[in-house]
Design an enzyme around this catalytic site. Structure first.
Site, PDB file in Angstrom:
ATOM      1  N   HIS A  48       0.805  -1.224   0.000  1.00 41.76           N
ATOM      2  CA  HIS A  48       0.000   0.000   0.000  1.00 41.76           C
ATOM      3  C   HIS A  48       0.840   1.278   0.000  1.00 41.76           C
ATOM      4  CE1 HIS A  48      -2.955   2.993   1.094  1.00 41.76           C
ATOM      5  NE2 HIS A  48      -2.394   3.159   2.271  1.00 41.76           N
ATOM      6  N   HIS A  72       3.618   6.808   5.647  1.00 43.29           N
ATOM      7  CA  HIS A  72       2.401   7.462   6.132  1.00 43.29           C
ATOM      8  C   HIS A  72       1.543   6.639   7.087  1.00 43.29           C
ATOM      9  CE1 HIS A  72       0.108   5.352   2.939  1.00 43.29           C
ATOM     10  NE2 HIS A  72      -0.935   5.582   3.712  1.00 43.29           N
ATOM     11  N   GLU A  76       0.397   5.162  12.857  1.00 39.61           N
ATOM     12  CA  GLU A  76      -0.927   4.700  13.249  1.00 39.61           C
ATOM     13  C   GLU A  76      -0.997   3.174  13.360  1.00 39.61           C
ATOM     14  OE1 GLU A  76      -2.499   6.924  14.437  1.00 39.61           O
ATOM     15  OE2 GLU A  76      -4.656   6.674  14.287  1.00 39.61           O
ATOM     16  N   ASP A  77      -0.296   2.476  12.476  1.00 37.41           N
ATOM     17  CA  ASP A  77      -0.510   1.025  12.380  1.00 37.41           C
ATOM     18  C   ASP A  77       0.668   0.144  12.773  1.00 37.41           C
ATOM     19  OD1 ASP A  77      -2.979   1.682  11.428  1.00 37.41           O
ATOM     20  OD2 ASP A  77      -2.441   1.474   9.311  1.00 37.41           O
ATOM     21  N   ASP A 139      -3.185   8.394  -1.003  1.00 39.42           N
ATOM     22  CA  ASP A 139      -3.560   7.315  -0.094  1.00 39.42           C
ATOM     23  C   ASP A 139      -5.000   6.901  -0.384  1.00 39.42           C
ATOM     24  OD1 ASP A 139      -3.544   5.649   2.270  1.00 39.42           O
ATOM     25  OD2 ASP A 139      -4.583   7.262   3.342  1.00 39.42           O
ATOM     26  N   ASP A 260     -25.918  15.370 -25.168  1.00 40.36           N
ATOM     27  CA  ASP A 260     -24.509  15.781 -25.205  1.00 40.36           C
ATOM     28  C   ASP A 260     -23.644  14.950 -24.257  1.00 40.36           C
ATOM     29  OD1 ASP A 260     -25.798  16.878 -23.094  1.00 40.36           O
ATOM     30  OD2 ASP A 260     -24.773  18.808 -23.173  1.00 40.36           O
TER      31      ASP A 260
HETATM   32 MN    MN Z   1      -2.785   4.539   3.987  1.00 42.64          MN
END
Ligand code: MN
Length: 714
Positions: A48, A72, A76-77, A139, A260
């Site tokens: 990712h 990034h 957090e992870d 992201d 159109d």
């Molecule tokens: Mn991410």
């Protein structure tokens, strides 16, 4: 999955000076940290951040952005901390990663669709460095590309909605058309998959039926322009399923009536050629009314420039034609990313510092004073007049910038504002007058015993907070004026030998033009009416008797008794600053003998009995009021001392140390006179009472370098 060297090569292709070593380190660090984590797709999680970095190379972003993309999700992870990032990759990357992490937290917190607009503003406001926003958008693009792997339909829908309402408009806001279209299409697939499928089927059917319709129209348009001598690149496409769907919704028409669905783009060399091409198209084909728009003379706020028109074109098909230069075209597709290139000279890779456009954009954003800069309108500062904060539950509260926890409390609920005693900002107890910042989580601590504090009015910025505080002060003030007025009247009546009865005032309301007894009493408390005026109006005979200097028979003034309401009026429950004020000349302290002076419209001002200023009231004894301290009151009072110290190094520190040792808090200090030998100064000290101040004065007098200390008088 893109391999390490591929990523580095891509970056180096547009930025030969890129920090190769740092990119490699970030790649390895992220891979280690994410370890065996897996995506919903079953891919290693690490794929990712690499994809996100890859998406950003399309926009030729600087190595700091690429590294940020790689890192990034680590805070957090994974076990990685902000300190790790700062230490290993430096402050700039640390700040960028922190920004992206914060944005991700907001995302988790708020799924209220109706707050989309606020959230959008919040994200913009929080992306102080636009690279934070670009990484966040990339992201989101990758998460949307892999959305179908997520099993939970609720979650998919929420993410798609958020993309539609927040991220696609954000991408458009900074002019990244290509990204916006991809985000919209991916979200549309999730939210209205059936509608999208049927629009695509219909488009396919039309395509088959019409043969190579787009191709034929293209040919004719090219020929027409060529014959008129305009050199142009013409391309054609069907509109995106989402934009067709939007039109069907907006105009409430079915697919059949929507003619159109084809858009053609004419790219020419210069602005003059744009208008020439427009003339050619308009003179050859009938115009569809109300479809012409000139975004060249009036660019869209995101910097988009182009001519738009609708005509009944080749084979009488309704088509849309967009006419623009190559530069305008790139700006419309790549947004801010295209800007730098043109400023640096026609797209040539000059010195490998292409990513400079970003810094320049940031610069423009910071000093938005350059009017000819068409990207000026992209400035993110448009939200600088607002801050966005969260309740502990994650609800978003938008406030004007400079707002304080008190404003926040009132924005949540009036009741919360009225009873707030403290605030935790991001988990830490902070003063109520602190300024809130973007993304702050604010928890208000309330107490039933609390009431609005008049001093809050000095620092609140919202109208709601100010209005509530004022209203409270007004009602309180009035209640206090009534209390004070009653005490004054009781005493005045007693002095004339009467018991005070409110009923006796009813008869004179008309004379004083007061609607009620309370109003009349409040006037006395406020000092607009004197007690003597009231007493002599209620008992007119007093006046005449006085005039004749006759002592009434059978009526002696009752002696005053301290334990009755006729004695000294305690300053109890009277909030200073409302009905009672402490004189600035003598700074009365509990323990001092005091006297009140009724001041018209202001209530009572408290002086020490030996204050020199009292002399000016000698002629108006009716304004004097016997008052006493409320013993139970434990509040700090300000005492002022006047001291002369030797002019030598360290004296001031000696003075403050002595005061601090005696638990006095210095609130102000002013040097009033200075000679080669001495300094004279005034110091305001918060103390409990006069005894406390006397102790401090005694301690100061015992200090060698201090020449003299006096309590300040006037
Ligand atoms: Mn991410």
């Amino acid at each position: 999955m893109m391999r390490q060297f591929e990523l580095v090569e891509r970056v180096k292709s547009y930025d030969p000076a890129a920090d190769e070593d740092a990119i490699n380190r970030a790649y390895v660090f992220a891979m280690k940290m994410h370890g065996s984590q897996k995506r919903a797709s079953g891919d290693p999680y690490f794929s990712h951040p690499i994809e996100v970095a890859g998406i950003l190379t399309r926009y030729r972003l600087d190595s700091a952005s690429i590294i940020t993309a790689l890192l990034h999700d680590t805070i957090e992870d994974t076990p990685a901390t902000q300190e790790d990032i700062d230490r290993l990759f430096g402050a700039e990357i640390g700040r960028l990663v922190d920004g992206v992490t914060k944005l991700s937290r907001i995302e988790l917190q708020s799924d209220h669709a109706k707050q989309a607009e606020n959230l959008r503003k919040l994200v913009l406001a929080m992306s102080e460095d636009i690279r934070v926003l670009l990484v966040k958008l990339a992201d989101r693009v990758h998460n949307m590309r892999t959305l179908h792997y997520i099993g939970n339909p609720e979650k998919r829908r929420r993410i798609a909605l958020e993309t539609m309402e927040i991220y696609a408009p954000l991408a458009e806001r900074i002019g990244m058309q290509e990204m916006k279209i991809e985000l919209e299409d991916l979200a549309f697939t999730e939210l209205h998959g059936d509608a999208r499928a049927s629009i695509i089927a219909r488009l396919n059917f039309l395509r088959e039926q019409g043969g190579d319709l787009i191709g034929r129209i293209l040919d004719e348009l090219r020929r027409t322009l060529e014959e008129a001598g305009v050199s142009a690149t013409v391309s054609g496409r069907e509109k995106t399923p989402y934009s067709i769907w939007l039109k069907m919704q907006r105009r409430n028409v079915g697919f059949e009536q929507l003619s159109d669905i084809m858009a053609f783009r004419v790219v020419v060399d210069s602005v003059e050629d744009c208008y020439r091409a427009l003339g050619v198209v308009h003179s050859r084909y009938p115009m569809v009314p109300n479809r012409f728009k000139d975004y060249i003379s009036t660019p869209k706020p995101n910097g988009y420039r182009s001519l738009h028109t609708g005509v009944f074109g080749p084979e009488r098909h309704r088509i849309e034609v967009q006419i623009r230069t190559q530069e305008m075209h790139e700006v419309s597709e790549l947004g801010v990313a295209a800007h730098w290139k043109y400023k640096q000279g026609g797209g040539r890779l000059t010195d490998g510092r292409q990513y400079r456009w970003l810094r320049e954009l940031l610069d423009i954003l910071e000093h938005a004073s350059n009017p000819e800069e068409f990207l000026e309108h992209t400035k993110l500062e448009m939200f600088q007049d607002q801050v966005f904060c969260f309740t502990p539950k994650g609800d978003l509260i938008a406030l004007p910038s400079g707002a304080t926890p008190v404003d926040f409390a009132y924005a949540v609920h009036s009741e919360v504002g009225d009873t707030c005693v403290g605030a935790k900002i991001n988990g830490r107890i902070m003063p109520l007058r602190s300024r809130l910042g973007n993304g702050d989580q604010v928890e208000i601590i309330t107490s039933r015993a609390q009431t609005p504090n008049p001093t809050w009015e000095r620092f609140v910025v919202t109208g709601k907070a100010r209005a509530r505080i004022r209203r409270f002060v007004r009602t309180q003030q009035r209640a206090q004026y009534v209390d004070l007025g009653r005490a004054i009247l009781v005493r005045a009546f007693r002095q004339e030998g009467y018991d005070f009865a409110e009923k006796s005032l009813e008869g004179v309301l008309k004379i004083f033009k007061q609607p009620s007894v309370d109003d009349l009493i409040a006037e006395v408390g406020e000092g607009t009416l004197t007690a003597r005026e009231v007493v002599s109006t209620v008992f007119p005979e007093l006046k005449t008797q006085r005039a004749d200097n006759v002592v009434p028979l059978g009526r002696k003034p009752k002696p005053e008794r301290k334990d009755q309401a006729g004695g000294a009026i305690p300053i109890k429950g009277l909030i200073p600053g409302m009905a009672v004020h402490f004189a600035g000349c003598c700074h009365p302290l509990p323990g001092d003998r005091i006297v009140g002076i009724v001041t018209t419209g202001k209530g009572v001002t408290v002086h020490t009995i030996d204050c020199e200023n009292l002399e000016q009231y000698a002629e108006t004894p009716e304004r004097w009021l016997d008052i006493s301290w409320d013993e139970a009151e434990g509040k700090a009072h300000t005492g002022r001392i006047d001291l002369v110290v030797n002019n030598e190094p360290g004296t001031l520190s000696t003075v403050t140390t002595v005061i601090a040792k005696n638990v006095g808090n210095i609130s102000n200090l002013k040097i009033t006179n200075r000679t080669t030998e001495f300094f004279e100064m005034l110091i305001d000290i918060e103390v409990r009472d006069v005894k406390h101040l006397t102790n401090i004065i005694a301690a100061l007098r015992a200090t060698p370098s201090i020449n003299s200390v006096e309590r300040a008088r006037n």
